[in-house]
Design an enzyme around this catalytic site. Structure first.
Site, PDB file in Angstrom:
ATOM      1  N   LYS A  44       6.486  99.852  25.895  1.00  0.00           N
ATOM      2  CA  LYS A  44       5.694  99.642  24.684  1.00  0.00           C
ATOM      3  C   LYS A  44       5.870  98.278  24.042  1.00  0.00           C
ATOM      4  CE  LYS A  44       3.220 102.401  23.022  1.00  0.00           C
ATOM      5  NZ  LYS A  44       3.571 103.424  22.085  1.00  0.00           N
ATOM      6  N   SER A  58       9.567 100.067  21.354  1.00  0.00           N
ATOM      7  CA  SER A  58       9.788 101.492  21.112  1.00  0.00           C
ATOM      8  C   SER A  58      11.255 101.790  21.412  1.00  0.00           C
ATOM      9  CB  SER A  58       8.888 102.316  22.040  1.00  0.00           C
ATOM     10  OG  SER A  58       9.419 103.616  22.205  1.00  0.00           O
ATOM     11  N   HIS A  95     -20.910 102.370  13.537  1.00  0.00           N
ATOM     12  CA  HIS A  95     -20.324 103.714  13.725  1.00  0.00           C
ATOM     13  C   HIS A  95     -19.283 103.714  14.845  1.00  0.00           C
ATOM     14  CE1 HIS A  95     -23.930 105.017  11.445  1.00  0.00           C
ATOM     15  NE2 HIS A  95     -24.562 104.163  12.247  1.00  0.00           N
TER      16      HIS A  95
END
Ligand code: ARG
Length: 452
Positions: free
Chosen positions: A282, A276, A155
């Site tokens: 980034k 980016s 999960h």
């Protein structure tokens, strides 16, 4: 200019020509179409339906077209509808009248079925090689990081410590099944439909078994109607490819999560990260994200083909033309995804200090405490309850489980001894797993070495 219209009183409407032609998809089928025609001509020759000279001239002409195609000099004209008529027209230009004999005892219906089978077989061979390459990249990465311990998740919540290599081996298992699926459908695809004609076979003395043999296929069709009608091999191919793409997508999603600053389990090299346009800091895992994104399109093509097939009456129907682009598109997409994932795995660094830190969360040791009590003959359900109560106690006190004293632990079960305190170590937890297929270090090392 139009083809095959001597019995017609009008030319085909121009917009209809543009609509019915399949030359865009057929670009991918030129080589297999010529391969099929060479086998067909050779069979006709051996059966006495072509003279030696006619056969030689046709085969030489076809080889010239193949060379022209490979040099980028043979392109398909939509006016001739498809690859079959384009090749035939070019052959006529090259060798003259003998070209008019090539289509003896053949229809475009069995011809296109063969082309698509040969194309799919080519894609299967490619994917099998690519899966092998990806599997060895994963095996290499697992072996190189064989000591790395990380949290295993259910999960997406921390569950129990596992070896990083065990997680990587899980992906290998999936890929092995994908490989097996391609092998299975390969057998059903490698059936030659050549000789089925339009759908009834022929009165001419052909030998479909010989055609199959000349193509290197183990067998030919049994029923001429089925041979030209069904594309179940395309649907099977698209399922196997979709399933593989789903596995790659799950792998991609897992890697994207592992590569976040929040997890920090792995780092991708600059070879597989993109910039980016706005944010200078980034380094994004776009290639792997695109792998995740491509799966949907591949699954869509499976439904596309199944939907095309479901309403068809028995026999060749032109709708079948629509099964070619999905096979071609998915072949290209899956091949790109398998390739990028191998590059990504090769460029991945495992940050084992970070994974160990995350795996050292004492909460993940509760199952080991339960097994400790079970080993002391406490019934499993009782042990589960006693450890649950211990967890609740620590949470209530707002302290970590591993800081509880032995006396505190003993207030929940008198079976705890000082050796229980040594369980709060993810490496101890991993080493303790001895069951078949588990994350136990000895087992994972054996798997890693056997796959190297
Ligand atoms: N271009 C067709 C296809 O891709 C093959 C031609 C068969 N056409 C026909 N009218 N029987 O399926």
């Amino acid at each position: 200019m139009q083809v095959l219209r001597k019995a017609f009183t009008q030319q085909l409407d121009q917009s209809v020509t543009a609509f019915v032609n399949s030359v865009d998809a057929d670009e991918a089928l030129v080589e297999v179409d010529i391969q099929g025609s060479i086998a067909h001509a050779t069979m006709l020759c051996q059966q006495g339906l072509l003279t030696e000279a006619q056969g030689t001239s046709i085969v030489a002409g076809l080889k010239t077209i193949l060379a022209e195609y490979q040099e980028g000099k043979f392109t398909l004209n939509p006016v001739f509808e498809d690859v079959h008529m384009n090749v035939e027209k070019r052959l006529e230009q090259l060798i003259g009248q003998d070209a008019l004999r090539l289509h003896t005892a053949r229809s475009r219906n069995d011809q296109v079925a063969l082309d698509l089978r040969l194309f799919v077989l080519g894609q299967i061979a490619l994917h099998k090689t690519q899966i092998t390459v990806l599997k060895s990249a994963i095996a290499k990465c697992a072996l190189a990081n064989i000591e790395a311990v990380m949290p295993g998740y259910t999960h997406l919540q921390r569950a129990q410590p596992v070896l990083f290599a065990h997680a990587m081996h899980a992906f290998m298992e999936m890929l092995e099944r994908d490989f097996g699926r391609f092998c299975d459908l390969e057998k059903r695809t490698a059936v030659s439909p050549l000789g089925a004609g339009a759908q009834a076979g022929t009165g001419l003395p052909i030998d479909p078994h010989l055609s199959a043999k000349l193509l290197g296929l183990p067998t030919c069709f049994n029923n001429s109607i089925d041979a030209v009608s069904d594309r179940d091999f395309v649907a099977e191919y698209l399922f196997a490819a979709s399933m593989c793409s789903v596995h790659l997508s799950q792998m991609a999603e897992t890697f994207v999560i592992w590569a976040t600053r929040e997890f920090g389990f792995v780092t991708f090299s600059d070879a597989v990260t993109t910039a980016s346009s706005l944010m200078p800091q980034k380094k994004n895992p776009d290639p792997v994200e695109i792998v995740r994104g491509k799966a949907g399109g591949m699954m869509g093509e499976l439904i596309n083909v199944l939907s095309t097939l479901k309403g068809l009456p028995l026999g060749y129907n032109r709708d079948l033309q629509e099964t070619k682009p999905p096979a071609i598109k998915v072949g290209k997409e899956l091949s790109g995804c398998l390739n990028v994932m191998a590059v990504a795995v090769n460029s991945m660094t495992v940050n084992s200090a970070t994974t160990l830190k995350a795996a050292s969360d004492p909460d993940m040791i509760t199952t080991d405490l339960v097994e400790y009590l079970v080993n002391k003959s406490v019934p499993f359900r009782k042990a589960h309850e006693e450890v649950s109560a211990l967890v609740a106690f620590a949470r209530e006190k707002n302290v970590s489980l591993s800081t509880l004293t032995l006396a505190e632990m003993q207030s929940f079960s008198k079976e705890y001894d000082s050796d229980a305190l040594a369980l709060f170590d993810p490496v101890v937890s991993v080493n303790a797993k001895t069951s078949y297929g588990s994350t136990g270090t000895a087992r994972v090392k054996a798997v890693a070495e056997s796959r190297d």
